[in-house]
Enzyme design. Sequence first.
Site, mmCIF file in Angstrom:
data_model
loop_
_atom_site.group_PDB
_atom_site.id
_atom_site.type_symbol
_atom_site.label_atom_id
_atom_site.label_comp_id
_atom_site.label_asym_id
_atom_site.label_seq_id
_atom_site.Cartn_x
_atom_site.Cartn_y
_atom_site.Cartn_z
ATOM 1 N N ASP A 126 2.488 0.680 13.250
ATOM 2 C CA ASP A 126 1.437 1.472 12.613
ATOM 3 C C ASP A 126 0.379 0.608 11.931
ATOM 4 O OD1 ASP A 126 3.288 0.645 10.714
ATOM 5 O OD2 ASP A 126 4.122 2.640 10.443
ATOM 6 N N ASN A 131 12.363 9.453 3.114
ATOM 7 C CA ASN A 131 12.308 10.814 3.663
ATOM 8 C C ASN A 131 12.703 10.853 5.149
ATOM 9 O OD1 ASN A 131 10.134 9.663 4.922
ATOM 10 N ND2 ASN A 131 8.591 11.095 4.139
ATOM 11 N N HIS A 138 11.440 8.976 7.578
ATOM 12 C CA HIS A 138 10.391 8.656 8.570
ATOM 13 C C HIS A 138 10.668 7.328 9.265
ATOM 14 C CE1 HIS A 138 7.509 6.540 5.451
ATOM 15 N NE2 HIS A 138 8.282 5.651 6.036
ATOM 16 N N GLU A 149 6.177 11.254 9.892
ATOM 17 C CA GLU A 149 6.709 11.940 8.723
ATOM 18 C C GLU A 149 7.544 13.144 9.164
ATOM 19 O OE1 GLU A 149 6.541 10.344 6.161
ATOM 20 O OE2 GLU A 149 4.549 9.919 5.373
HETATM 21 C C1 F6R Z 1 6.255 0.208 8.412
HETATM 22 C C2 F6R Z 1 6.788 1.516 8.739
HETATM 23 C C3 F6R Z 1 7.593 2.345 7.787
HETATM 24 C C4 F6R Z 1 8.591 1.539 6.963
HETATM 25 C C5 F6R Z 1 9.334 2.449 5.997
HETATM 26 C C6 F6R Z 1 10.263 1.673 5.093
HETATM 27 O O1 F6R Z 1 5.528 -0.335 9.486
HETATM 28 O O2 F6R Z 1 6.556 1.928 9.821
HETATM 29 O O3 F6R Z 1 8.273 3.338 8.512
HETATM 30 O O4 F6R Z 1 9.504 0.911 7.823
HETATM 31 O O5 F6R Z 1 8.421 3.134 5.201
HETATM 32 O O6 F6R Z 1 9.521 0.831 4.265
HETATM 33 P P1 F6R Z 1 10.214 -0.223 3.299
HETATM 34 O O7 F6R Z 1 10.841 -1.247 4.173
HETATM 35 O O8 F6R Z 1 9.073 -0.787 2.501
HETATM 36 O O9 F6R Z 1 11.192 0.526 2.483
#
Ligand code: F6R
Length: 266
Positions: free
Chosen positions: A67, A137, A139, A144
């Site tokens: 992303d 959550n 994702h 989401e």
């Molecule tokens: C990042 C992404 C998100 C993260 C997720 C966990 O490119 O796609 O899905 O992997 O939000 O983030 P952290 O590792 O910061 O807890």
Amino acid sequence: MQIIILENAEQVASGAAQWVAEVIKQKTNPVLGLATGSTPISLYKQLVEYHQKGQLSFENVTTFNLDEYHNIEAENPQSYRTFMKQNLFDHVNIDQEKTYLPTCRNDQNPRVQGLAYEEQIKNAGGVDLQILGIGANGHIGFNEPTSSLASRTRIKTLTKQTLQDNSRLFKKDEYQPTMAMTMGIATILDARYVLLMATGKNKAAAVKQMITGPVTAMCPASALQMHENAIILIDKDAASELTEQEYFQWANQEHQKINQTFGLFI
Ligand code: F6R
């Protein structure tokens, strides 16, 4: 799903680094799917270390990030391009022309940009190993809850929870984007292998839902139950709500014997 429960975050990072290194060594033109966020930072550190010790070359590697924020300059300190450069790209011998992120400026049609990203992945031969983190959550990428399980690269509006979770990374007066381009769930499921890393108690509920809950758009990570080769690397805290921990530990010991004899991949 192969559930691997490790002692701590350090072990999760070095476990993940071994899988990544193995793909890079085995494939002639390896294609990696990459994630940002706090969790993979120590994985990238380990990969940089392998490279600096002369154990791993990124010469033929192509990467596709999950992303990128909508309408953000590559040079912006908050862009995921900057994150990747700081944590990996600038420290290894990768051709940065072969590092892709799903970008979209205000004057570009996100639908066209999304399709183009899908096409680029296809032209590179598809993703061999997709690295994932998981949101509190549930994702994956910025898919989401309520994201279609058939979704492809597209623009998404982030939820309040994700914005809140990520606000720690922005200074008080800094603009925090509320929209992002993200690979879809179907895009992620197309990868030959997916490797999800999760650490810490704040991920325990999402991890439980992903592994033992129903496959549902309300927990996008649960779609990985439908993936043929999903590796879930978690620490004890992230595993703490799983009632099947003992079975997973045992199954993993058995798997390790097979891996030792035949290697990690087919
Ligand atoms: C990042 C992404 C998100 C993260 C997720 C966990 O490119 O796609 O899905 O992997 O939000 O983030 P952290 O590792 O910061 O807890």
